[in-house]
Design an enzyme around this catalytic site. Structure first.
Site, mmCIF file in Angstrom:
data_model
loop_
_atom_site.group_PDB
_atom_site.id
_atom_site.type_symbol
_atom_site.label_atom_id
_atom_site.label_comp_id
_atom_site.label_asym_id
_atom_site.label_seq_id
_atom_site.Cartn_x
_atom_site.Cartn_y
_atom_site.Cartn_z
ATOM 1 N NE ARG A 102 -3.860 0.643 1.879
ATOM 2 C CZ ARG A 102 -5.081 0.723 2.384
ATOM 3 N NH1 ARG A 102 -5.300 1.413 3.479
ATOM 4 N NH2 ARG A 102 -6.102 0.118 1.799
ATOM 5 C CG HIS A 129 -8.428 0.142 -2.991
ATOM 6 N ND1 HIS A 129 -7.677 -0.965 -2.620
ATOM 7 C CD2 HIS A 129 -9.083 0.549 -1.852
ATOM 8 C CE1 HIS A 129 -7.862 -1.200 -1.337
ATOM 9 N NE2 HIS A 129 -8.702 -0.306 -0.848
ATOM 10 C CD GLN A 132 -13.013 -1.910 -0.779
ATOM 11 O OE1 GLN A 132 -12.242 -1.825 0.161
ATOM 12 N NE2 GLN A 132 -14.215 -2.469 -0.655
ATOM 13 C CG ASP A 219 -13.343 6.389 -1.400
ATOM 14 O OD1 ASP A 219 -13.353 6.247 -0.164
ATOM 15 O OD2 ASP A 219 -12.292 6.328 -2.084
ATOM 16 C CB CYS A 259 -13.994 1.148 -0.144
ATOM 17 S SG CYS A 259 -13.393 2.836 0.032
ATOM 18 N NE ARG A 287 -10.229 -5.100 0.439
ATOM 19 C CZ ARG A 287 -9.485 -4.098 0.913
ATOM 20 N NH1 ARG A 287 -10.058 -3.073 1.482
ATOM 21 N NH2 ARG A 287 -8.155 -4.111 0.777
#
Ligand code: CP
Ligand code: NVA
Length: 302
Positions: A102, A129, A132, A219, A259, A287
């Protein structure tokens, strides 16, 4: 498929086969059936940004698969003191069987894959991402029984989530509509790819984007690394919120995804968040299952 760096690198078949494996692994885990498909393997997890879901789901997932995961904060690694990624990649490849990272720049993830010799998984960059979005698709399939032909609408910042949802959504045959403030559009190459499909629309009008949508996604307005812009962004993004007005124009049985972490009263109202909490927390759970599938696919014996 050698890595998961971004969804544009992988095919529709790759995505669907990961989702099918994720469903099988989820069923096994729920029944308490052993599935130690990565026994003896180690995943190195490099974090240059904070995380709750990504860290816990990868680490737990690796344990459930019979392997081991190493949490490596960049502050503790020599990366934090300037060791180049090309050297870090070559060193870590001598120890571990896969690397999850990440970080900020997508180029860092690409370089890790280029210079290393083990599979690399993008656990979020400023650009993408993908893990996700695989979990999001697993969730949509659970609630809607399909992906193809659904209308997915994203409202908010044209960020990593927007980019990955657009590419993934188009690949799996969805119609994708996006509404963002004009100054915060998704990546231009992503939009060009999507436009070629004939199933993509971009607007700054949230009600237009949300019309008849089967799946609504949003988001945060300020992503990790944009903390200093947060106050200014509040003004620019006001109106780009999932609320009852949006729900009134979406399909009657529309689901809402987020998310997480969520900022109630900003990108989503408390009411809509809580009305759709079951789906949102299933999404968070997925996830674990989706990433286990990715790791088995990339790090397992074929
Ligand atoms: N959605 C997500 O990636 O959450 P974390 O930042 O907690 O990992
Ligand atoms: N766009 C958000 C997603 C967090 C999971 C960020 O990058 O901070």
């Amino acid at each position: 498929m050698k890595h998961l760096l971004k969804l544009s690198d992988i095919s529709k078949d790759d995505i669907l086969s990961i989702l099918e494996l994720a469903d099988r692994l989820k069923a096994k885990q729920k029944k308490g059936e052993e599935h130690k498909l990565l026994a003896g393997k180690t995943l190195g997890m490099i974090f240059e940004k904070s995380s709750t879901r990504t860290r816990v789901s990868f680490e737990t997932g690796m344990y459930q698969l019979g392997g081991h995961a190493l949490f490596l904060s960049s502050n503790d690694l020599q990366i934090g003191r300037g060791e180049p990624i090309c050297d870090t990649a070559r060193v870590m490849s001598r120890y571990v069987d896969g690397i999850m990272i990440r970080t900020f720049a997508q180029q860092t993830v690409e370089d890790l894959a280029k210079f290393g010799s083990v599979p690399v998984i993008n656990g979020l960059t400023d650009f993408a991402h993908p893990c996700q979005v695989l979990a999001d698709f697993q969730t949509i399939r659970e609630y809607k029984k399909r992906l193809e032909g659904l209308k997915l609408c994203y409202i908010g910042d044209g960020n990593n989530m927007a980019n990955s949802l657009i590419v993934g959504g188009i690949k799996v045959g969805m119609t994708v509509s996006v509404a963002t403030p004009p100054m915060h559009k998704p990546d231009s190459a992503v939009m060009d790819f999507a436009k070629n499909s004939g199933r993509f629309s971009y607007t700054d009008d949230v009600l237009k984007a949300a019309k008849d949508a089967d799946v609504l996604v949003t988001d945060v307005w300020a992503s990790m690394g944009q903390e200093k812009e947060a106050q200014a962004r509040m003004k620019v993004f006001a109106g780009y919120q999932i609320n009852s007005d949006i729900m009134s124009v979406a399909a009657k049985d529309a689901i809402v995804l987020h998310c997480l972490p969520a900022h109630r009263g900003e990108e989503i109202t408390e009411e809509i968040f809580e009305n759709h909490a079951n789906v949102i927390f299933d999404e968070a759970e997925n996830r674990l299952h989706a990433q286990k599938a990715v790791m088995v696919r990339l790090m397992g014996e074929n």
